[in-house]
Design an enzyme around this catalytic site. Structure first.
Site, short mmCIF file in Angstrom:
data_model
loop_
_atom_site.label_atom_id
_atom_site.label_comp_id
_atom_site.label_asym_id
_atom_site.label_seq_id
_atom_site.Cartn_x
_atom_site.Cartn_y
_atom_site.Cartn_z
N ARG A 17 0.81 -1.31 -0.07
CA ARG A 17 0.18 0.29 0.16
C ARG A 17 0.75 1.41 0.22
O ARG A 17 1.58 1.29 1.47
CB ARG A 17 -0.78 0.32 1.05
CG ARG A 17 -2.06 -1.31 1.35
CD ARG A 17 -3.12 -0.85 -0.40
NE ARG A 17 -3.66 -2.21 -0.25
CZ ARG A 17 -4.85 -2.27 -0.59
NH1 ARG A 17 -5.27 -1.26 -2.41
NH2 ARG A 17 -5.52 -2.70 -1.03
N ALA A 74 -10.62 -7.00 -0.58
CA ALA A 74 -11.78 -5.85 -0.82
C ALA A 74 -11.62 -4.62 -1.42
O ALA A 74 -10.54 -5.72 -2.22
CB ALA A 74 -11.76 -5.08 0.68
N GLU A 82 -9.80 -11.53 -6.45
CA GLU A 82 -8.48 -12.02 -5.22
C GLU A 82 -7.62 -12.89 -5.13
O GLU A 82 -6.46 -13.26 -5.12
CB GLU A 82 -8.37 -10.52 -4.10
CG GLU A 82 -8.28 -9.49 -4.77
CD GLU A 82 -8.42 -8.22 -2.79
OE1 GLU A 82 -8.39 -8.72 -2.49
OE2 GLU A 82 -8.52 -6.97 -3.28
N GLU A 125 -14.90 -9.20 -5.53
CA GLU A 125 -13.10 -8.73 -4.81
C GLU A 125 -13.14 -10.55 -4.22
O GLU A 125 -11.31 -10.73 -4.14
CB GLU A 125 -13.36 -7.93 -4.29
CG GLU A 125 -13.63 -6.68 -4.06
CD GLU A 125 -12.67 -6.68 -4.90
OE1 GLU A 125 -11.58 -6.42 -5.41
OE2 GLU A 125 -13.55 -5.78 -5.86
N GLU A 145 -1.64 -5.94 -6.44
CA GLU A 145 -2.52 -7.24 -6.60
C GLU A 145 -1.53 -8.14 -7.46
O GLU A 145 -2.39 -9.45 -6.92
CB GLU A 145 -4.07 -6.95 -7.72
CG GLU A 145 -4.82 -6.01 -7.00
CD GLU A 145 -6.25 -6.37 -7.34
OE1 GLU A 145 -6.10 -6.46 -8.56
OE2 GLU A 145 -7.45 -5.69 -6.27
#
Length: 191
Positions: free
Chosen positions: A68, A80, A101, A97, A147
């Site tokens: 992040r 999320a 993911e 999601e 991701e």
């Protein structure tokens, strides 16, 4: 139990503009009349998000490590993502999601909570769901950017709660999701 809840407020917006328009969210600049006083407020206009506490049959929670940039860390979080489609039902986003993911789907879904992580600076609302009865699903989703380097890990729900209370991670959605899931299961099993 005392009942209390957030209440809508009737505030006159005298002027609004968007000094910044972004790919995901905009910054609004509002001039409001509040309690007889003219105030200027900047905030992030956010579409909202959905998050998933995925729990297996052994009460293990799926957590993801992901870079992040704003905090310059690879933090631990739950699957999320944004409510990408205007008017999208948050549970639909949560289901999407989970599949995108980590290639999972769930047969059982329960809403745990919805919260505003930074109500003084953003309109974001995050809706957190408990997903159980998990199974693998094949998608054609291509993970890109941050991701592409997601690291999934299963940990006991008790360990996730302990880690949250010990401050071992700071992701609010993971902390609230783990605590809410533990309480949800406690109440469900006591019934």
């Amino acid at each position: 139990m005392t009942k209390f809840r957030d209440e809508p407020a009737d505030v006159t917006i005298q002027n609004t503009d968007r000094p910044f328009r972004g790919r995901v969210w905009d910054v609004h600049n509002d001039t409001i009349l509040f309690a007889g006083e003219t105030l200027h407020r900047h905030y992030i206009a956010h579409p909202g998000a959905a998050a998933v506490v995925a729990l297996d049959e052994d009460d293990q929670i799926l957590i993801l490590q992901q870079y992040r940039h704003p905090i310059r860390e690879r933090d631990w979080e739950v699957p999320a993502g944004l409510l990408d489609v205007p008017g999208e039902d948050p549970i639909v986003a949560a289901q999407r999601e989970l599949a995108e993911e980590v290639d999972l789907q769930a047969a059982t879904w329960d809403h745990l909570l919805s919260f505003t992580p930074t109500p003084g600076s953003s309109s974001e609302v995050i809706h957190v769901y408990l997903a159980r009865d998990l199974s693998h699903v094949v998608t054609d989703y291509v993970r890109e950017g941050e991701e592409a380097e997601i690291v999934p890990h299963w940990v006991s729900l008790d360990d996730a709660v302990s880690a949250a209370l010990a401050g071992q991670f700071r992701n609010g959605t993971l902390a609230l999701g783990a605590l809410a899931a533990a309480e949800f299961l406690r109440r469900e099993r006591a019934a």
